[in-house]
Design a protein around this motif. Structure first.
Motif, mmCIF file in Angstrom:
data_model
loop_
_atom_site.group_PDB
_atom_site.id
_atom_site.type_symbol
_atom_site.label_atom_id
_atom_site.label_comp_id
_atom_site.label_asym_id
_atom_site.label_seq_id
_atom_site.Cartn_x
_atom_site.Cartn_y
_atom_site.Cartn_z
ATOM 1 N N THR A 187 0.844 -1.197 0.000
ATOM 2 C CA THR A 187 0.000 0.000 0.000
ATOM 3 C C THR A 187 0.880 1.249 0.000
ATOM 4 O O THR A 187 1.815 1.361 0.789
ATOM 5 N N GLY A 188 0.577 2.164 -0.919
ATOM 6 C CA GLY A 188 1.282 3.433 -0.978
ATOM 7 C C GLY A 188 0.310 4.597 -0.864
ATOM 8 O O GLY A 188 -0.712 4.487 -0.178
ATOM 9 N N LYS A 189 0.592 5.689 -1.548
ATOM 10 C CA LYS A 189 -0.282 6.859 -1.536
ATOM 11 C C LYS A 189 -0.353 7.408 -2.952
ATOM 12 O O LYS A 189 0.674 7.661 -3.585
ATOM 13 N N SER A 190 -1.559 7.546 -3.454
ATOM 14 C CA SER A 190 -1.729 8.014 -4.828
ATOM 15 C C SER A 190 -1.543 9.522 -4.922
ATOM 16 O O SER A 190 -1.768 10.268 -3.962
ATOM 17 N N ASP B 102 -1.066 3.503 -5.672
ATOM 18 C CA ASP B 102 -1.223 3.327 -4.225
ATOM 19 C C ASP B 102 -1.402 1.868 -3.829
ATOM 20 O O ASP B 102 -1.557 1.547 -2.658
ATOM 21 N N THR C 263 5.327 3.587 2.481
ATOM 22 C CA THR C 263 4.602 2.415 1.984
ATOM 23 C C THR C 263 4.530 1.357 3.080
ATOM 24 O O THR C 263 5.338 1.337 3.999
ATOM 25 N N GLY D 268 3.038 11.684 -3.597
ATOM 26 C CA GLY D 268 2.739 10.254 -3.708
ATOM 27 C C GLY D 268 3.797 9.359 -3.098
ATOM 28 O O GLY D 268 4.933 9.780 -2.848
ATOM 29 N N ARG D 269 3.396 8.127 -2.844
ATOM 30 C CA ARG D 269 4.300 7.089 -2.379
ATOM 31 C C ARG D 269 3.997 5.845 -3.236
ATOM 32 O O ARG D 269 2.960 5.211 -3.059
ATOM 33 N N SER D 270 4.884 5.538 -4.164
ATOM 34 C CA SER D 270 4.583 4.526 -5.182
ATOM 35 C C SER D 270 4.692 3.100 -4.654
ATOM 36 O O SER D 270 5.776 2.627 -4.283
ATOM 37 N N ALA D 271 3.558 2.418 -4.657
ATOM 38 C CA ALA D 271 3.560 0.999 -4.286
ATOM 39 C C ALA D 271 4.302 0.171 -5.328
ATOM 40 O O ALA D 271 4.929 -0.841 -5.002
#
Length: 368
Positions: A179-182, A234, A269, A192-195
């Motif tokens: 899980t990341g952040k879109s 994400d 993540t 963002g935080r790329s999954a």
């Protein structure tokens, strides 16, 4: 034997096709009951039912015979590619893995009922419905039955060269759900935080655990993630196949996978790790070596040379072997190209391997 083999091959019995697996089970149940076996049906809601078979004369059984009824083939294949024989080889979905073995096991019991009926007192037969999908529901039953016996004979087909199987790699599957952040990749990528980026780091680290010389292989077989090319992903998911050669490796690899997944490479993540080693390795330990020698001696008396081999694939043999029960696999007829449209069974091996199985059971039943 050929007539029964044709009937079974022409029934779709993929692991998820309950009706087909149960049809195979019904046919086998009726044939066993004709020669004096009682059946305990272990009903399953979604998968095929399992069958435990014991002769009416059963008394302190010490030999467990395991044969699965399911195949890897989807519904409709039996009609597309029905049973046929060409150049002394039988073809069709599941003909070797393991409908030929179902035939061989039944006829070994028929042979013993005529030539050594006292041997049937010592036998338990387990026909399961889910071996090809990891024995999800049958494993605890196999393990419980294994605790009651001294020997386990597993009916996977013999290898192309006729070898029986005395060791197998263990294996399992793991899933990493990251899980990341879109965020918009053009407007605010820094938010963002790329999954998917995190997934890339983990693929590299997991793949580096592979050591073919030691019999360890890690394969990231399926990946998915992201919704659009201009969105920082994400969510990413990867499925990993793991194979090991011994219990020590198994424990170590699990620890390393857990360690890799415990710390994200991309800050922000998170990783949820599920799965595990489903089948322990089957090792050629002292008990299995002694059982191998028995089978080879029986083969010599039949003018049949019995070789043995290691294979990377898993089977239900792992479960009794892991519990310390003397176990040998590959006691079905000789076949090849398993799980493919070219799967075949050597017709001449049907009677030969049935006699080897029956005489082995006879020897073990009479052995103090």
């Amino acid at each position: 034997m050929i007539k029964l083999l044709e009937e079974l091959v022409n029934i779709d019995s993929g692991s998820m096709h309950k009706n087909g697996v149960d049809k195979v089970g019904s046919i086998m149940q009726k044939r066993y009951e004709v020669i004096g076996f009682r059946t305990e049906v272990i009903n399953q809601k979604k998968l095929g039912n399992h069958l435990i078979l014991k002769h009416d004369t059963v008394e302190n059984p010490k030999i467990l015979l395991i044969a699965h009824m399911d195949t890897v083939f989807k519904e409709g294949i039996a009609e597309e590619r029905p049973f046929y024989i060409e150049n002394n080889r039988a073809y069709g979905p599941g003909v070797a893995d393991m409908k030929g073995s179902q035939v061989s096991l039944l006829y070994a019991m028929k042979y013993l009922s005529k030539h050594s009926p006292e041997s049937l007192k010592k036998v338990i037969i387990f026909l399961n419905s889910d071996e090809e999908i990891g024995s999800r529901t049958s494993r605890p039953i196999i393990e419980e039955l294994s605790k009651k016996v001294d020997y386990a004979l597993v009916m996977e087909p013999a290898r192309k060269d006729g070898s029986i199987v005395t060791s197998r790699r263990g294996g399992g599957t793991f899933r990493l759900e990251i899980t990341g952040k879109s965020a918009h990749s053009g407007v605010a990528p820094e938010e963002g935080r790329s999954a998917i980026e995190e997934m890339g780091h983990k693929i590299v680290k997991l793949s580096q655990l592979t050591n073919h010389e030691e019999g360890i292989s890690i394969n990231v077989g399926q990946v998915k993630g992201g919704n659009a090319t201009n969105v920082v992903a994400d969510l990413a998911i990867l499925d990993v196949d793991v194979r090991v050669s011994n219990t020590e490796q198994s424990d170590d690899i699990v620890r390393q996978i857990e360690s890799i997944c415990s710390i994200p490479d991309i800050e922000g993540t998170k990783i949820e790790l599920t799965g595990g080693i489903r089948r322990p390795p089957m090792e050629l330990d002292k008990q299995n070596q002694e059982l191998l020698r028995v089978i080879q001696n029986v083969g010599e008396n039949l003018d049949l040379e019995v070789s043995h081999t290691h294979t990377g694939g898993g089977s239900d043999a792992a479960f009794p072997s892991d519990l310390g029960v003397a176990t040998v696999d590959g006691l079905g007829p000789i076949g090849g190209e398993m799980h493919s449209e070219n799967e075949y069974l050597e017709v001449d091996s049907l009677v030969e391997r049935t006699e080897l199985l029956a005489e082995t059971i006879k020897h073990l039943a009479m052995h103090k």
